[in-house]
Every structure is written in C-alpha cells, then in structure tokens.
Design a protein around this motif. Structure first.
Motif, short mmCIF file in Angstrom:
data_model
loop_
_atom_site.label_atom_id
_atom_site.label_comp_id
_atom_site.label_asym_id
_atom_site.label_seq_id
_atom_site.Cartn_x
_atom_site.Cartn_y
_atom_site.Cartn_z
N GLU A 66 37.35 27.03 25.24
CA GLU A 66 36.48 27.80 26.12
C GLU A 66 36.31 27.12 27.47
N LYS A 67 36.21 25.82 27.48
CA LYS A 67 36.08 25.08 28.73
C LYS A 67 37.31 25.29 29.60
N GLU A 68 38.49 25.23 28.99
CA GLU A 68 39.73 25.41 29.74
C GLU A 68 39.89 26.85 30.24
N MET A 69 39.18 27.78 29.61
CA MET A 69 39.27 29.19 29.99
C MET A 69 38.43 29.54 31.21
N THR A 70 37.66 28.62 31.73
CA THR A 70 36.69 28.93 32.78
C THR A 70 37.30 29.71 33.94
N ASN A 71 38.46 29.30 34.40
CA ASN A 71 39.08 29.95 35.55
C ASN A 71 40.34 30.74 35.19
N VAL A 72 40.49 31.05 33.91
CA VAL A 72 41.68 31.78 33.46
C VAL A 72 41.47 33.27 33.67
N ASP A 73 42.43 33.92 34.34
CA ASP A 73 42.39 35.36 34.56
C ASP A 73 43.33 36.11 33.63
N ILE A 74 44.37 35.45 33.16
CA ILE A 74 45.37 36.08 32.29
C ILE A 74 45.60 35.19 31.08
N LEU A 75 45.46 35.75 29.90
CA LEU A 75 45.75 35.04 28.65
C LEU A 75 46.94 35.71 27.99
N VAL A 76 47.97 34.93 27.70
CA VAL A 76 49.14 35.44 26.99
C VAL A 76 49.20 34.78 25.62
N ALA A 116 34.01 32.64 27.90
CA ALA A 116 34.07 31.97 29.20
C ALA A 116 33.77 32.96 30.33
N ALA A 117 34.25 34.20 30.19
CA ALA A 117 33.99 35.21 31.21
C ALA A 117 32.51 35.57 31.28
N ILE A 118 31.86 35.63 30.13
CA ILE A 118 30.43 35.92 30.10
C ILE A 118 29.64 34.81 30.79
N ARG A 119 29.97 33.56 30.48
CA ARG A 119 29.27 32.44 31.11
C ARG A 119 29.50 32.42 32.61
N SER A 120 30.72 32.71 33.01
CA SER A 120 31.04 32.72 34.43
C SER A 120 30.25 33.81 35.15
N ARG A 121 30.10 34.97 34.51
CA ARG A 121 29.33 36.06 35.11
C ARG A 121 27.87 35.65 35.30
N VAL A 122 27.31 34.98 34.31
CA VAL A 122 25.92 34.55 34.40
C VAL A 122 25.74 33.54 35.54
N ARG A 123 26.67 32.60 35.65
CA ARG A 123 26.57 31.58 36.70
C ARG A 123 26.69 32.19 38.09
N ASN A 124 27.53 33.21 38.22
CA ASN A 124 27.83 33.76 39.55
C ASN A 124 27.10 35.07 39.83
N ARG A 125 26.12 35.39 39.01
CA ARG A 125 25.46 36.70 39.12
C ARG A 125 24.90 36.94 40.52
N ASN A 126 24.26 35.94 41.08
CA ASN A 126 23.63 36.12 42.38
C ASN A 126 24.63 36.18 43.53
N ALA A 127 25.85 35.69 43.27
CA ALA A 127 26.85 35.65 44.34
C ALA A 127 27.71 36.91 44.37
N ILE A 128 27.56 37.76 43.37
CA ILE A 128 28.40 38.96 43.26
C ILE A 128 27.74 40.13 43.97
N ASP A 129 28.46 40.79 44.80
CA ASP A 129 28.00 42.01 45.46
C ASP A 129 27.94 43.11 44.41
N GLY A 130 26.76 43.66 44.20
CA GLY A 130 26.58 44.65 43.16
C GLY A 130 27.42 45.90 43.34
N GLU A 131 27.89 46.15 44.56
CA GLU A 131 28.69 47.34 44.81
C GLU A 131 30.19 47.07 44.70
N THR A 132 30.55 45.83 44.49
CA THR A 132 31.96 45.46 44.42
C THR A 132 32.37 45.24 42.97
N ARG A 133 33.34 45.97 42.53
CA ARG A 133 33.84 45.81 41.16
C ARG A 133 34.74 44.58 41.11
N PRO A 134 34.40 43.60 40.29
CA PRO A 134 35.25 42.40 40.21
C PRO A 134 36.60 42.72 39.60
#
Length: 252
Positions: A66-76, A116-134
């Motif tokens: 999970e730690k290594e997954m922090t910045n992973v966008d694609i899992l194969v 990891a994606a859930i944790r990342s969302r929580v950490r970055n919640r305030n930095a995300i523009d609510g109108e922008t779909r990640p």
C-alpha cells in the motif's frame, strides 16, 4: 506498478509504458536478481524501481504494498504461474499456489491500490477543485483464453484466470459505487498463446497442433499484448473492457 514484470507480457508492458512516456515504473517480483536485470535492460532504467515480493503471499506484506501504491496510477496484474497436469494428479499445494498467485495476488494488489487512493484523496481533499474531475486510476488484469475456452491439463490455472475476469467486473462496479471522488477503472486482457516462457516447455508437435488451430496460424508476441495495455490505460472510457488477443482462436 507491474507484477510479474521481469519477463514475458509484464516486461513488454513495462517497456512500452516507458516508450509512451511513463514517469516511473515499479516492477514487482520474487527475485531481486531478476528484477534488477529486467530494470537494467529497460529503456530509461533510472525511471524503474523494483519491489521484491511474492504476490501469492501479498497478505503478509500488504502494508508495504500500500505504501508503494501511493503515487501509482496504473496497476498491471501480470504475475502468473501454470503447472501442467490433469486434475487427479495435481498436488494440493500446487493448486493452492496457482490460485494464490494468479487470483489472490491480483485481489491483494487491487485492494492495496484502492486503499492508497482513498488515503490520498483524504490527504488532498482541500487541494482538489470540487468542480474538476480527477483523472482516473486504472487496473489492468491479465487473464487467459483458458478462462473462456476449455483445455486439458490446466484446471486450476483456468479457474484462477476465470476468477480474474470476475474480479475485473466486480471492481468496475464496486469502485464506482463505494468510492467517492476516487475513479478507478478495471479492465482485462485475455491473451491466447503468446511467445513467453510459459509456453517454452511445449513440445514441437504441441506447438504445431496449436498453431494449426489458430486462424492466424501463429502465437502472439508480448509486444502485441502491450499495445492493448496502452489502450486500456489511456482511454478514460474503458471500464470493464475485456480485450481478446488470441489470433481468432476463441472463434474456433
């Protein structure tokens, strides 16, 4: 992150992703030596990290995963093993090893990416523009034609790869239903017979027999599977997309 990335399909996908401009690749495998050799032979080896671990035992090192997954966008999920035998002659431990590697391994790595994606969302919640779909994250599971077309001598392998297709479908729905503001797409590639170490033990007569059955009269090559991985990773509307790459054998 690519499991089973030291050879065959996994290695070809890693190579292709680097050619397509991936900022970094994490290869996962059981052997440090093989991982380092694979990394060194890839283009831009400075962009390649290695993670030593057996996905069949991923439950025991899931926190590291999970730690290594922090910045992973694609899992194969490409790691897989096959032991050829008829079911009455299989040793129970061989059946368990195939199921743990091919199916449980993909489940654990997918779980790690989602957590990891859930944790990342929580950490970055305030930095995300609510109108922008990640941008979405993408899971690509490598299944097998044997999940759909019966054969002899690979019952546990076929069952594990059929399970991978079930995993793919379920994740496509569950990720949407249960993860708020986290978009994870789940797709699968269903290769037929590909020129990899997994088919290297086939006898010449078996190779000839199989190629005669395939409408294109040849096995595929790993680079052709990598083409499919690039499409699934880059197309934002590909979700529960299952791509057959079997030279037409599934139609026979």
């Amino acid at each position: 992150m690519i499991t089973g990335g030291t050879s065959g399909i996994g290695f070809a996908i890693a190579e292709r992703f680097l050619q397509e401009g991936a900022s970094s690749i994490i290869l996962v495998g059981r052997s440090q030596k093989r991982l380092e050799a694979a990394a060194a032979s890839l283009q831009s080896p400075e962009k390649v990290q290695v993670l030593v671990g057996d996905v069949s035992e991923a439950g025991s090192w899931v926190r590291e995963l999970e730690k290594e997954m922090t910045n992973v966008d694609i899992l194969v999920n490409s790691a897989g093993i096959s032991i050829s035998n008829i079911l009455p002659r299989y040793e129970p431990e061989d059946i368990s090893k195939i199921l743990r590697t091919n199916l449980e391994g993909a489940i654990f790595t997918s779980r790690a990416l989602m957590r990891a994606a859930i944790r990342s969302r929580v950490r970055n919640r305030n930095a995300i523009d609510g109108e922008t779909r990640p941008a979405s994250k993408c899971i690509i599971n490598v299944s097998s034609l044997l999940a759909l077309k019966a054969g002899t001598g690979a019952v546990p392998y076929a069952a594990s790869k059929a399970g991978v297709l079930g995993l793919t479908r379920s994740l496509a729905v569950e990720a949407s239903a249960s993860l708020k503001d986290v978009f994870i797409r789940s797709n699968a590639i269903v290769p037929g017979y590909i020129e990899t170490p997994m088919v290297s033990d086939f006898t010449p007569s078996e190779v000839e027999r199989l190629k005669n059955q395939i409408p294109l009269h040849r096995f595929g090559i790993p680079e052709e599977v990598a083409d499919a991985a690039v499409f699934l990773a880059s197309n934002e509307y590909a979700n529960n997309c299952v791509l057959n790459l079997d030279g037409g054998l599934s139609a026979v």
